[in-house]
Structures are given as structure tokens and as C-alpha cells.
Design a protein around this motif. Sequence first.
Motif, short mmCIF file in Angstrom:
data_model
loop_
_atom_site.label_atom_id
_atom_site.label_comp_id
_atom_site.label_asym_id
_atom_site.label_seq_id
_atom_site.Cartn_x
_atom_site.Cartn_y
_atom_site.Cartn_z
N THR A 191 0.84 -1.20 0.00
CA THR A 191 0.00 0.00 0.00
C THR A 191 0.88 1.25 0.00
OG1 THR A 191 -1.68 -1.19 1.26
CG2 THR A 191 -1.86 1.22 1.19
N PRO A 192 0.73 2.13 -1.02
CA PRO A 192 1.58 3.32 -1.09
C PRO A 192 1.13 4.43 -0.14
CG PRO A 192 0.08 3.27 -2.95
CD PRO A 192 -0.14 1.98 -2.20
N VAL A 193 2.11 5.14 0.41
CA VAL A 193 1.85 6.33 1.23
C VAL A 193 2.88 7.39 0.87
CG1 VAL A 193 0.80 5.15 3.19
CG2 VAL A 193 3.28 5.43 3.11
N ASN A 194 2.47 8.65 0.99
CA ASN A 194 3.37 9.78 0.78
C ASN A 194 3.78 10.33 2.14
OD1 ASN A 194 3.03 9.70 -2.11
ND2 ASN A 194 1.04 10.70 -1.82
N ILE A 195 5.06 10.33 2.44
CA ILE A 195 5.53 10.81 3.73
C ILE A 195 5.77 12.32 3.66
CG2 ILE A 195 7.46 10.73 5.38
CD1 ILE A 195 7.69 7.80 4.88
N THR A 196 5.17 13.04 4.60
CA THR A 196 5.33 14.49 4.65
C THR A 196 6.32 14.93 5.73
OG1 THR A 196 3.40 14.66 6.13
CG2 THR A 196 3.00 14.89 3.76
N GLN A 197 6.40 14.16 6.82
CA GLN A 197 7.38 14.43 7.87
C GLN A 197 7.90 13.11 8.42
OE1 GLN A 197 6.36 17.24 10.98
NE2 GLN A 197 5.02 18.40 9.63
N SER A 198 9.17 13.12 8.83
CA SER A 198 9.78 11.91 9.36
C SER A 198 10.75 12.26 10.47
CB SER A 198 10.52 11.17 8.23
OG SER A 198 11.26 10.08 8.75
N TYR B 69 1.93 11.22 7.20
CA TYR B 69 1.80 10.72 5.84
C TYR B 69 0.38 10.92 5.32
CZ TYR B 69 -0.68 6.73 7.86
OH TYR B 69 -1.60 5.96 8.52
N THR B 70 0.24 10.78 4.03
CA THR B 70 -1.07 10.79 3.37
C THR B 70 -1.12 9.64 2.38
OG1 THR B 70 -0.33 12.26 1.59
CG2 THR B 70 -1.29 13.31 3.56
N PHE B 71 -2.33 9.17 2.11
CA PHE B 71 -2.50 8.19 1.05
C PHE B 71 -2.64 8.93 -0.28
CE2 PHE B 71 -3.99 5.75 4.75
CZ PHE B 71 -3.28 4.56 4.55
N PRO B 72 -2.18 8.37 -1.39
CA PRO B 72 -2.35 9.01 -2.70
C PRO B 72 -3.82 9.29 -2.99
CG PRO B 72 -0.81 7.17 -2.86
CD PRO B 72 -1.40 7.11 -1.47
N ARG C 84 -2.03 11.87 8.42
CA ARG C 84 -2.10 10.95 9.55
C ARG C 84 -0.72 10.81 10.18
NH1 ARG C 84 -5.21 9.27 5.33
NH2 ARG C 84 -7.32 8.50 5.78
N THR C 85 -0.69 10.29 11.40
CA THR C 85 0.56 10.07 12.12
C THR C 85 0.68 8.59 12.45
OG1 THR C 85 0.47 12.29 13.09
CG2 THR C 85 1.94 10.70 14.15
N ALA C 86 1.89 8.08 12.37
CA ALA C 86 2.10 6.65 12.67
C ALA C 86 3.53 6.42 13.14
CB ALA C 86 1.82 5.80 11.44
N LYS C 87 3.70 5.33 13.91
CA LYS C 87 5.03 4.84 14.22
C LYS C 87 5.38 3.81 13.15
CE LYS C 87 5.22 5.60 19.21
NZ LYS C 87 5.37 4.98 20.55
N GLU D 85 8.89 11.62 -0.27
CA GLU D 85 9.02 10.37 -1.01
C GLU D 85 7.78 9.50 -0.80
OE1 GLU D 85 11.50 9.27 -2.99
OE2 GLU D 85 12.69 11.10 -2.77
N ARG D 86 7.56 8.60 -1.75
CA ARG D 86 6.46 7.64 -1.65
C ARG D 86 7.03 6.27 -1.33
NH1 ARG D 86 1.68 7.27 -6.05
NH2 ARG D 86 1.30 9.30 -5.05
N TYR D 87 6.38 5.59 -0.38
CA TYR D 87 6.84 4.27 0.05
C TYR D 87 5.67 3.30 0.05
CZ TYR D 87 10.93 6.81 1.86
OH TYR D 87 12.05 7.60 1.99
N ASN D 88 6.00 2.02 -0.04
CA ASN D 88 5.00 0.97 0.16
C ASN D 88 5.05 0.52 1.61
OD1 ASN D 88 4.08 0.99 -2.44
ND2 ASN D 88 5.41 -0.68 -3.13
N GLN D 89 3.89 0.26 2.19
CA GLN D 89 3.83 -0.08 3.61
C GLN D 89 2.78 -1.14 3.89
OE1 GLN D 89 1.11 0.69 5.76
NE2 GLN D 89 -0.14 1.65 4.18
#
Length: 201
Positions: A85-92, A159-162, A168-171, A182-186
Amino acid sequence: MEADLQIKFPAALIIFIGSYFPLSLILIAQDYNYDMVTSSICNIITSNNCIIPFNNGYYTITFFIVCLLCFLISLGALSTIKPKTPVNITQSKYIPAELMSYTLPYIVSFMSIDYQETGKFVGLLVFLCWIFLITFRSGQLILNPLLIVFGWRLYEIKYTFPGDGNERTAKTLSKSPLQPGERYNQSIIQDIMIIKSNQKP
């Protein structure tokens, strides 16, 4: 959006036991009979008088083997996860692992724990059971600091979904540095996001 996979109790128990593989090494070192260091090594196939150089060899070796097998199973299971599942990370932000609850049993192991002292040994088992229940119920079981040795790191990301602008926030556990933009699969396991690499173009 991908469903959150929940860890079943047997799998959770395997992960928890495997996370204390280093503890089994400490206990086996403490139980070793160092008076036998200079003794010759016998061949257990041809000799009937072999002596295991441990004070409580049955318990020590059994605990070591169980922890080792659980740890290898945990690593194997983690390696089979295929994030899709792709997500776009906005902050890390990298988060150092929380080690206090994880290291407490190690501290206890140096308080003269002896397999022959039934009360202390049972007390250690009860203590480990409580830690297991707390980490299992809190959804933090997969955050095993031992994974750091194998290249996994814990991040807190936004992150956000495309196609969805809701942030949203996640660990997140990842083997790659996570870069904003960047976009990642998760995949998500018990509220913890697993990321292995960038999404391929």
C-alpha cells in the motif's frame, strides 16, 4: 487503505520469547561451570560418561534453544512481509528505541537468579508474563529493540494516502532512511507501519 493486521496470541508469544534471546545467552553464561574450562571435550557419541559443563544444563540449554528458535522464526516472518500500500511521507523523525521495559529482565538476571532457587525463578517468569501482557495489549510488541542489530529503525511519520489529503501520524519500522516527499509501500501490523524501501517507479 490497507487493513491493520493483528498479531495472534501464539505469534505474539513467539515474538516476545525471541526478543529475549540475548537474555538466554546471559543466563547460559552465568550457569556455566567455569571450573571445567580446562577439561577435555568428550565425544557424546562414543562416550557414556560425558558431563555437561552447566550447573543446570537441562533448563539453561532448553531456554537458550527455545529463545533462538523463536527469534529466527520472528526474523523469518518479518522478512516475508511484502508492503504494497503506497503512502506519501510528509514528515519523518527518528525515534530512539524505548529500552527500559526491555532491559529490566536483564537487570533482574544479574540479581543472583539461580534455576535451583525456585522462588526467584518463578518470580522472574511471572515478571516476564506481565511484561508480555502489557506489550501485547498496548500494541507495541513488534517494537523489539533487538531489531536494531539487523538494521531496523523506529520512526514517527506524518503521511497521506495518494489521492487523499488527510494527514495521519504513525510509528514506523523501516530498514531505509525515510525521506519527506518520497512515496513508500507499507503494511500495518498491530498499529505499527512496516516500510522496507521506496516505491519502485
